[in-house]
Scaffold this active site. Structure first.
Site, PDB file in Angstrom:
ATOM      1  N   VAL A   1      -1.798-105.558  72.849  1.00  0.00           N
ATOM      2  CA  VAL A   1      -1.847-104.215  72.268  1.00  0.00           C
ATOM      3  C   VAL A   1      -2.596-103.208  73.138  1.00  0.00           C
ATOM      4  CG1 VAL A   1      -3.979-104.483  70.934  1.00  0.00           C
ATOM      5  CG2 VAL A   1      -2.118-103.079  70.017  1.00  0.00           C
ATOM      6  N   TYR A   2      -3.359-103.665  74.133  1.00  0.00           N
ATOM      7  CA  TYR A   2      -4.125-102.731  74.951  1.00  0.00           C
ATOM      8  C   TYR A   2      -3.185-101.831  75.753  1.00  0.00           C
ATOM      9  CZ  TYR A   2      -8.295-105.650  74.136  1.00  0.00           C
ATOM     10  OH  TYR A   2      -9.324-106.346  73.566  1.00  0.00           O
ATOM     11  N   SER A   3      -3.312-100.512  75.522  1.00  0.00           N
ATOM     12  CA  SER A   3      -2.474 -99.515  76.213  1.00  0.00           C
ATOM     13  C   SER A   3      -1.000 -99.877  76.119  1.00  0.00           C
ATOM     14  CB  SER A   3      -2.911 -99.359  77.676  1.00  0.00           C
ATOM     15  OG  SER A   3      -4.226 -98.840  77.750  1.00  0.00           O
ATOM     16  N   ASP A   4      -0.622-100.376  74.937  1.00  0.00           N
ATOM     17  CA  ASP A   4       0.792-100.664  74.660  1.00  0.00           C
ATOM     18  C   ASP A   4       1.399-101.598  75.703  1.00  0.00           C
ATOM     19  OD1 ASP A   4       3.147-100.468  73.191  1.00  0.00           O
ATOM     20  OD2 ASP A   4       3.863 -98.721  74.318  1.00  0.00           O
ATOM     21  N   GLY A   5       0.648-102.621  76.107  1.00  0.00           N
ATOM     22  CA  GLY A   5       1.137-103.602  77.070  1.00  0.00           C
ATOM     23  C   GLY A   5       0.840-103.263  78.511  1.00  0.00           C
TER      24      GLY A   5
END
Length: 322
Positions: A60-64
């Site tokens: 989920v970090y920075s949308d992958g």
């Protein structure tokens, strides 16, 4: 760099784990303060050259985008057999049904997506990103077991939850002969020590490696109480974690740092490294100078009087970070 076994496993990890939430294209996700690829690569390269072999990210970090940047940098600067690569699953990755959570469908889809972004055949540690009360524990634990059996992960871990929830998951794994959780990534630092009541004793008794997130209290322990950064000004989640009464502890950290002639960050990190149940705190940085400062904390040993001073002003908090 010093190395320790991760909990009761045979896996060797550096005393510091580099948290990778700071790495990711600012235009993706909800972390406008994150570093783009060039700046991220400089920090990751420095970490590897300093002997850090443990890296923690999440789908989920920075949308992958974090996984993509980390995967490319580790391939260029590290040796895969020496790297301990961890990622997490639970957060929402797409709209609609099954776009988040710890169902069998979500876990088996997201491990493949993470491996694709990371550019690797396996992760060393696959962690559930909080507890999912909407999915039966048996479904989640069996799916994680199958991820390990398929060769896509070497170990599995968990993150912030109630101790009874984690105990239940450990029991379910043992009862069915499924892969056992080996780590707990929880919220633990000088400003938030509620984990000492139940979670940390459970982990010590079960041989679980503790890899705390936010060991510097999202930077609160490294600067004056009223000082803000770009991240703290926009970090709505972080604003809910601490309270005005914590100022006294921040001032005590500053006093110990002044006496020692070291940074506040080193003092706060040395305190958590001195806790016997902790394997490797997860540190997040946005500059190479910050990382260099934290690396020095590994060799900083606090005296009993300093540890007592740092601990004496703590007052109970409401549970935060789950």
């Amino acid at each position: 760099m010093e190395y320790v076994k991760l909990g009761s496993t045979g896996l060797d990890v550096s005393r510091l784990c580099l948290g990778c939430m700071s790495f990711g294209e600012p235009s993706r996700g909800n972390h406008p303060w994150s570093l783009g690829e060039d700046a991220s690569r400089a920090v990751i390269r420095q970490a590897i050259e300093a002997g850090i072999n443990f890296f923690d990210t999440a789908n989920v970090y920075s949308d992958g985008s974090s996984e993509e940047i980390v995967g490319r940098a580790l391939a260029d600067f590290g040796r895969r057999d020496e790297i301990v690569l961890a990622t997490k699953v639970n957060g929402r990755m797409h709209d609609g049904p099954n776009g988040a959570g710890l169902s069998r469908k979500a876990i088996l889809a997201e491990i493949d997506n993470s491996l694709r972004r990371l550019g690797t055949d396996y992760v060393d540690l696959y962690q559930i990103h909080r507890f999912d009360p909407l999915v039966p524990v048996e479904e989640t634990v069996e799916a994680l077991h199958d991820v390990v059996r398929s060769g896509k992960a070497r170990y599995v871990g968990a993150s912030s939850m109630d101790a009874w929830q984690f105990a239940k998951m450990l029991h379910v794994a043992e009862r069915h002969g499924w892969t056992r959780f080996v780590t707990m990534q929880d919220h633990y630092n000088l400003l938030y020590r509620e984990e000492e009541r139940e979670m940390l004793p459970l982990c010590a008794d079960e041989g679980i490696g503790v890899i705390p997130w936010s060991p510097l209290a999202r930077g609160r322990l490294t600067r004056d109480w009223d000082e803000q950064t770009e991240r703290s000004a926009t970090d709505e989640f972080g604003k809910r974690l601490y309270r005005p009464g914590d100022r006294a502890i921040v001032e005590q950290v500053a006093e110990v740092a002044r006496r020692r002639g070291v940074s506040r960050a080193q003092v706060a990190l040395a305190w958590i490294l001195a806790q016997p149940v902790v394997s490797a705190p997860i540190v997040g940085v946005t500059t190479t100078a910050q990382l260099a400062d934290l690396l020095a904390a590994v060799s900083l040993e606090l005296g009993p009087d300093e540890i007592d001073l740092l601990a004496q002003s703590y007052e109970p908090h409401a549970v935060a970070g789950h």
